[in-house]
Design a protein around this motif. Structure first.
Motif, PDB file in Angstrom:
ATOM      1  N   LEU A  21       0.832  -1.219   0.000  1.00 17.85           N
ATOM      2  CA  LEU A  21       0.000   0.000   0.000  1.00 17.85           C
ATOM      3  C   LEU A  21       0.858   1.257   0.000  1.00 17.85           C
ATOM      4  CD1 LEU A  21      -2.821  -0.680   2.661  1.00 17.85           C
ATOM      5  CD2 LEU A  21      -2.977  -0.820   0.185  1.00 17.85           C
ATOM      6  N   PHE A  22       2.090   1.159   0.480  1.00 20.80           N
ATOM      7  CA  PHE A  22       2.873   2.361   0.758  1.00 20.80           C
ATOM      8  C   PHE A  22       3.932   2.715  -0.277  1.00 20.80           C
ATOM      9  CE2 PHE A  22       0.997   1.417   4.819  1.00 20.80           C
ATOM     10  CZ  PHE A  22       0.676   2.675   5.309  1.00 20.80           C
TER      11      PHE A  22
ATOM     12  N   LYS B 294       3.963  10.365   4.620  1.00 19.60           N
ATOM     13  CA  LYS B 294       2.628   9.824   4.895  1.00 19.60           C
ATOM     14  C   LYS B 294       2.376   9.687   6.392  1.00 19.60           C
ATOM     15  CE  LYS B 294       2.598   7.725   0.414  1.00 19.60           C
ATOM     16  NZ  LYS B 294       2.946   6.566  -0.403  1.00 19.60           N
TER      17      LYS B 294
ATOM     18  N   MET C 268      -0.378  11.641   8.806  1.00 16.91           N
ATOM     19  CA  MET C 268      -1.260  10.991   9.773  1.00 16.91           C
ATOM     20  C   MET C 268      -1.132  11.662  11.141  1.00 16.91           C
ATOM     21  SD  MET C 268      -1.637   6.987  10.832  1.00 16.91           S
ATOM     22  CE  MET C 268      -0.467   6.649  12.120  1.00 16.91           C
TER      23      MET C 268
ATOM     24  N   LEU D 240     -11.616  11.506   4.900  1.00 17.20           N
ATOM     25  CA  LEU D 240     -10.305  10.854   4.998  1.00 17.20           C
ATOM     26  C   LEU D 240     -10.481   9.330   5.026  1.00 17.20           C
ATOM     27  CD1 LEU D 240      -7.196  11.270   5.495  1.00 17.20           C
ATOM     28  CD2 LEU D 240      -7.712  11.263   7.947  1.00 17.20           C
TER      29      LEU D 240
ATOM     30  N   ARG E  53     -11.234   8.107   1.565  1.00 16.08           N
ATOM     31  CA  ARG E  53     -10.007   8.054   0.744  1.00 16.08           C
ATOM     32  C   ARG E  53      -9.181   6.825   1.118  1.00 16.08           C
ATOM     33  NH1 ARG E  53      -9.873  13.553   1.791  1.00 16.08           N
ATOM     34  NH2 ARG E  53      -8.010  13.561   3.119  1.00 16.08           N
ATOM     35  N   HIS E  54      -9.121   6.514   2.411  1.00 10.49           N
ATOM     36  CA  HIS E  54      -8.356   5.338   2.823  1.00 10.49           C
ATOM     37  C   HIS E  54      -8.943   4.055   2.244  1.00 10.49           C
ATOM     38  CE1 HIS E  54      -6.026   7.951   5.297  1.00 10.49           C
ATOM     39  NE2 HIS E  54      -5.252   6.951   5.659  1.00 10.49           N
TER      40      HIS E  54
ATOM     41  N   TYR F 247      -7.635   3.771  -1.037  1.00  7.99           N
ATOM     42  CA  TYR F 247      -6.223   3.341  -1.071  1.00  7.99           C
ATOM     43  C   TYR F 247      -6.105   1.828  -0.900  1.00  7.99           C
ATOM     44  CZ  TYR F 247      -5.284   8.267   0.215  1.00  7.99           C
ATOM     45  OH  TYR F 247      -5.251   9.642   0.276  1.00  7.99           O
TER      46      TYR F 247
ATOM     47  N   VAL G  72      -7.259   0.372   2.138  1.00 10.49           N
ATOM     48  CA  VAL G  72      -7.196   0.116   3.584  1.00 10.49           C
ATOM     49  C   VAL G  72      -8.529  -0.484   4.048  1.00 10.49           C
ATOM     50  CG1 VAL G  72      -6.920   1.209   5.847  1.00 10.49           C
ATOM     51  CG2 VAL G  72      -5.582   2.044   3.893  1.00 10.49           C
TER      52      VAL G  72
ATOM     53  N   VAL H 123      -2.318  -0.729  12.637  1.00  6.96           N
ATOM     54  CA  VAL H 123      -1.631   0.571  12.547  1.00  6.96           C
ATOM     55  C   VAL H 123      -1.557   1.225  13.938  1.00  6.96           C
ATOM     56  CG1 VAL H 123      -1.955   2.940  11.688  1.00  6.96           C
ATOM     57  CG2 VAL H 123      -1.952   1.030  10.107  1.00  6.96           C
TER      58      VAL H 123
ATOM     59  N   PHE I 209      -6.441   7.786  18.957  1.00 12.11           N
ATOM     60  CA  PHE I 209      -6.421   6.962  17.742  1.00 12.11           C
ATOM     61  C   PHE I 209      -7.772   6.280  17.520  1.00 12.11           C
ATOM     62  CE2 PHE I 209      -5.347   3.537  14.894  1.00 12.11           C
ATOM     63  CZ  PHE I 209      -4.522   4.178  13.981  1.00 12.11           C
TER      64      PHE I 209
HETATM   65  C1  HEM Z   1      -6.213   7.416  12.676  1.00  9.49           C
HETATM   66  C2  HEM Z   1      -5.896   6.799  11.565  1.00  9.49           C
HETATM   67  C3  HEM Z   1      -5.284   7.439  10.329  1.00  9.49           C
HETATM   68  C4  HEM Z   1      -5.111   8.753  10.006  1.00  9.49           C
HETATM   69  C5  HEM Z   1      -5.504   9.982  10.819  1.00  9.49           C
HETATM   70  C6  HEM Z   1      -4.477   8.780   8.693  1.00  9.49           C
HETATM   71  C7  HEM Z   1      -4.150   9.944   8.005  1.00  9.49           C
HETATM   72  C8  HEM Z   1      -3.624   9.991   6.726  1.00  9.49           C
HETATM   73  C9  HEM Z   1      -3.446  11.202   5.946  1.00  9.49           C
HETATM   74  C10 HEM Z   1      -3.803  12.610   6.414  1.00  9.49           C
HETATM   75  C11 HEM Z   1      -2.914  10.825   4.749  1.00  9.49           C
HETATM   76  C12 HEM Z   1      -2.544  11.762   3.577  1.00  9.49           C
HETATM   77  C13 HEM Z   1      -3.438  11.522   2.382  1.00  9.49           C
HETATM   78  C14 HEM Z   1      -4.904  11.937   2.556  1.00  9.49           C
HETATM   79  O1  HEM Z   1      -5.205  12.953   3.215  1.00  9.49           O
HETATM   80  O2  HEM Z   1      -5.769  11.222   2.011  1.00  9.49           O
HETATM   81  C15 HEM Z   1      -2.748   9.371   4.777  1.00  9.49           C
HETATM   82  C16 HEM Z   1      -2.241   8.602   3.745  1.00  9.49           C
HETATM   83  C17 HEM Z   1      -2.158   7.226   3.761  1.00  9.49           C
HETATM   84  N1  HEM Z   1      -2.571   6.377   4.755  1.00  9.49           N
HETATM   85 FE1  HEM Z   1      -3.409   6.924   6.500  1.00  9.49          FE
HETATM   86  N2  HEM Z   1      -4.265   7.489   8.263  1.00  9.49           N
HETATM   87  C18 HEM Z   1      -4.744   6.644   9.226  1.00  9.49           C
HETATM   88  C19 HEM Z   1      -4.754   5.266   9.181  1.00  9.49           C
HETATM   89  C20 HEM Z   1      -4.236   4.493   8.173  1.00  9.49           C
HETATM   90  C21 HEM Z   1      -4.285   3.043   8.130  1.00  9.49           C
HETATM   91  C22 HEM Z   1      -4.942   2.138   9.171  1.00  9.49           C
HETATM   92  C23 HEM Z   1      -3.674   2.650   6.988  1.00  9.49           C
HETATM   93  C24 HEM Z   1      -3.484   1.224   6.566  1.00  9.49           C
HETATM   94  C25 HEM Z   1      -2.353   0.668   6.340  1.00  9.49           C
HETATM   95  C26 HEM Z   1      -3.247   3.869   6.294  1.00  9.49           C
HETATM   96  C27 HEM Z   1      -2.604   3.927   5.069  1.00  9.49           C
HETATM   97  C28 HEM Z   1      -2.340   5.079   4.363  1.00  9.49           C
HETATM   98  C29 HEM Z   1      -1.738   5.091   3.033  1.00  9.49           C
HETATM   99  C30 HEM Z   1      -1.326   3.854   2.222  1.00  9.49           C
HETATM  100  C31 HEM Z   1      -1.621   6.436   2.658  1.00  9.49           C
HETATM  101  C32 HEM Z   1      -0.990   7.007   1.392  1.00  9.49           C
HETATM  102  C33 HEM Z   1      -1.832   7.074   0.206  1.00  9.49           C
HETATM  103  C34 HEM Z   1      -0.978   7.536  -0.957  1.00  9.49           C
HETATM  104  O3  HEM Z   1      -0.272   8.535  -0.828  1.00  9.49           O
HETATM  105  O4  HEM Z   1      -1.005   6.859  -1.965  1.00  9.49           O
HETATM  106  N3  HEM Z   1      -3.601   4.966   7.046  1.00  9.49           N
HETATM  107  N4  HEM Z   1      -3.195   8.898   5.982  1.00  9.49           N
END
Ligand code: HEM
Length: 133
Positions: free
Chosen positions: A41-42, A52, A56, A77, A80-81, A84, A86, A94, A121
């Motif tokens: 995913l990353f 990234k 978060m 958000l 969007r996840h 992605y 998720v 996470v 969280f």
């Molecule tokens: C409290 C939980 C979380 C928060 C606040 C958070 C926040 C964010 C934010 C602000 C971004 C920047 C892109 C956007 O605004 O859409 C992002 C990207 C991303 N997050 Fe999270 N996230 C969380 C949980 C997770 C979880 C559980 C996963 C699973 C593995 C995840 C995977 C990703 C990935 C893969 C991206 C990058 C997408 C890309 O650039 O292609 N996140 N996250």
């Protein structure tokens, strides 16, 4: 959230901001150890991974004392996840990786600090995943 919990988290966020790459390296190592299946995913670029994680954590920081105002942006958000790739269950792992990394790197990671981070969280996770089923 309790103001003491908020200030504990803010002090950790400031410590992380002083060396974001070091924190990100430990966090992603732990995350991919717990869940290798999340690796694709990353993407491969380590710098981008660090960005990234910073996104978060920045979101966590901004939502701390006004989660009630953030419902719409946080659901967006979460959607969007889902796009992605998720899944709801990925939030648990996470959160686990994040708490482990904090425990490893923060000298003052007390029970109160753990509870504060877990609360923040879970609050965000609930808002991000309510629409997803
Ligand atoms: C409290 C939980 C979380 C928060 C606040 C958070 C926040 C964010 C934010 C602000 C971004 C920047 C892109 C956007 O605004 O859409 C992002 C990207 C991303 N997050 Fe999270 N996230 C969380 C949980 C997770 C979880 C559980 C996963 C699973 C593995 C995840 C995977 C990703 C990935 C893969 C991206 C990058 C997408 C890309 O650039 O292609 N996140 N996250």
């Amino acid at each position: 959230m309790d103001p003491r919990a908020v200030s504990l988290i803010r002090s950790h966020l400031a410590a992380i901001a002083a060396n974001p790459e070091g924190f990100a390296a430990d966090y992603f190592a732990r995350l991919f150890e717990l869940a290798p299946s999340l690796r694709p995913l990353f993407g491969a670029d380590l710098d981008a991974q660090s960005t990234k994680l910073a996104a978060m954590l920045d979101f966590v920081g901004r939502s701390l004392d006004r989660a009630d105002l953030l419902t719409e942006p946080v659901s967006a958000l979460g959607r969007r996840h889902a796009a992605y790739g998720v899944r709801s269950e990925d939030y648990v792992v996470v959160g686990h990786a994040l708490l482990d990394t904090l425990e490893q790197r923060m000298p003052d990671f007390t029970e109160a600090a753990r509870a504060a981070w877990a609360e923040a969280f879970v609050l965000l996770t609930d808002l991000m995943t309510t629409d997803l089923g």
